[in-house]
Design an enzyme around this catalytic site. Structure first.
Site, PDB file in Angstrom:
ATOM      1  N   LYS A   1       0.873  -1.184   0.000  1.00 32.91           N
ATOM      2  CA  LYS A   1       0.000   0.000   0.000  1.00 32.91           C
ATOM      3  C   LYS A   1       0.896   1.216   0.000  1.00 32.91           C
ATOM      4  CE  LYS A   1      -3.624   2.148   2.876  1.00 32.91           C
ATOM      5  NZ  LYS A   1      -4.050   2.288   4.297  1.00 32.91           N
TER       6      LYS A   1
ATOM      7  N   HIS B   1      -2.737   1.228  16.151  1.00 31.80           N
ATOM      8  CA  HIS B   1      -1.988   2.383  15.636  1.00 31.80           C
ATOM      9  C   HIS B   1      -2.876   3.284  14.788  1.00 31.80           C
ATOM     10  CE1 HIS B   1      -1.607  -0.926  12.715  1.00 31.80           C
ATOM     11  NE2 HIS B   1      -1.423  -0.029  11.764  1.00 31.80           N
TER      12      HIS B   1
HETATM   13  C1  OGA Z   1      -1.931   1.413   7.385  1.00 29.74           C
HETATM   14  C2  OGA Z   1      -1.109   2.137   8.376  1.00 29.74           C
HETATM   15  C3  OGA Z   1       0.703   3.589   8.894  1.00 29.74           C
HETATM   16  C4  OGA Z   1       1.537   4.672   8.308  1.00 29.74           C
HETATM   17  O1  OGA Z   1      -1.975   1.889   6.231  1.00 29.74           O
HETATM   18  O2  OGA Z   1      -2.503   0.370   7.763  1.00 29.74           O
HETATM   19  O3  OGA Z   1      -1.232   1.827   9.533  1.00 29.74           O
HETATM   20  O4  OGA Z   1       2.579   4.973   8.921  1.00 29.74           O
HETATM   21  N1  OGA Z   1      -0.231   3.072   7.976  1.00 29.74           N
HETATM   22  O5  OGA Z   1       1.189   5.247   7.279  1.00 29.74           O
HETATM   23 NI    NI Z   2      -2.007  -0.197   9.762  1.00 30.68          NI
END
Ligand code: OGA
Ligand code: NI
Length: 335
Positions: free
Chosen positions: A202, A277
């Protein structure tokens, strides 16, 4: 229907204008109120090149137990491989909007892959200050190059190289996590699909936000994956919830941030913690991050490892196919 990209919205607002009401979080979520002010503990940093293997295993197990998150340095992915991954991702998001829209995730499609922005508002009726791109990078059988950005031209090679190095890092982490549970090195990897373990990349793109005290990037969550391995750009924003406080994870150049995800928590019967988080955004700078979600294949059955369960330690989680776990979590149904 045209989807409003956060990147486009961000370009229309200045601090004087504030931000659209749908991005203003409720008080119990606002980073300006809920971020702990004062000295905060550091997420553990682990040197993977330490000659003392036992020590690495112990540090990884302890961090996964207490925190569910840690950073690793000397992980074996060369700095320039990381830089190239980041450069091509940045270039993609710098393309004209029409060109990025060619990769838009179609609302009716059943794939997660492509360029997107969260369409529905969340439970609070609020939107997240982030656009993203998802595509599989491993194994080969799961890669569809048609959904990868074709521009910049170096995109494909940079991502293929990164995926190649990432496999070694993930193998290494899974074997340490397995040994840390008192099991043989290969047990955990086999339990998440062996060589069919899937890597979904991602790219998070968090444009500058005139009111970072009011908005959130990604809202509080745990990852569904087995583990997630993330590189951020130099703008901090990842926050972790521990001992009832939210605080920033420190940026360490070229380090990888490893999250324990739900599947590892389940397999370890709760010994390792899936970390809660969220992300904050920055007033002047664009934050970006590149998490790789390492997850079992859809049909894989996941539950507490039988070696860890007995009369004294009953299973704390149900055993089910990963796709059923995903379905429940995405639809906010009980597990
Ligand atoms: C996610 C996430 C954290 C970041 O996309 O699941 O927790 O540091 N990203 O961008
Ligand atoms: Ni995440």
């Amino acid at each position: 229907m045209e989807v409003e990209r956060v990147q486009a919205i961000a370009s229309m607002f200045t601090a004087k204008d504030g931000i659209p009401a749908e991005f203003v979080r409720s008080e119990n979520e606002r980073p300006g109120i809920t971020t702990f002010q004062g000295p905060v503990p550091d997420v553990p940093t682990i040197d993977l090149r330490d000659p003392d293997r036992e020590k690495i295993i112990r540090e990884i197990a302890d961090a996964s137990q207490e925190w569910g998150i840690f950073q690793v340095v000397n992980h074996g992915i060369p700095d320039d491989i990381i830089r190239k991954l980041q450069d091509v991702g940045k270039e993609f998001f710098g393309l004209p909007q029409e060109e990025k829209e060619e990769y838009a995730i179609k609302p009716e499609s059943d794939t997660l892959e492509g360029y997107g922005t969260k369409l529905q508002k969340d439970m609070e009726g609020k939107k997240a200050w982030v656009d993203f791109f998802f595509h599989n990078i491993w194994p080969l059988s799961r890669i569809n190059h048609n959904v990868w950005p074709k521009n910049p031209p170096a995109y494909r090679e940079a991502n293929e190289e990164y995926a190649k190095y990432m496999q070694n890092v993930v193998d290494d982490l899974l074997s340490s996590l397995s040994l840390g549970l008192g099991l043989e090195a290969g047990v955990l990897k086999d339990a998440v699909g062996g060589d069919d373990l899937e890597f979904l990349l991602k790219i998070n793109y968090y444009p500058p936000c005139p009111r970072p005290d009011l908005a959130l990037g990604v809202v509080a969550h745990t990852d569904m994956s087995a583990i997630t391995v993330l590189v951020p750009n130099e703008i901090s924003g990842l926050q972790v919830f521990k001992d009832d406080i939210w605080f920033d994870v420190k940026y360490i150049p070229n380090a990888l941030i490893v999250h324990i995800g739900d599947q590892t928590e389940i397999l370890s019967n709760g010994k390792y913690k899936s970390v809660l988080h969220r992300t904050t955004v920055n007033k002047e700078k664009t934050r970006m991050s590149w998490p790789v979600f390492c997850s079992p294949p859809a049909e894989m059955v996941v539950g507490p490892l039988t070696q860890l369960v007995d009369d004294q330690n009953p299973p704390k989680f149900k055993t089910k196919k990963y796709k059923d776990y995903q379905y429940c979590k995405l639809n906010k149904l009980p597990q």
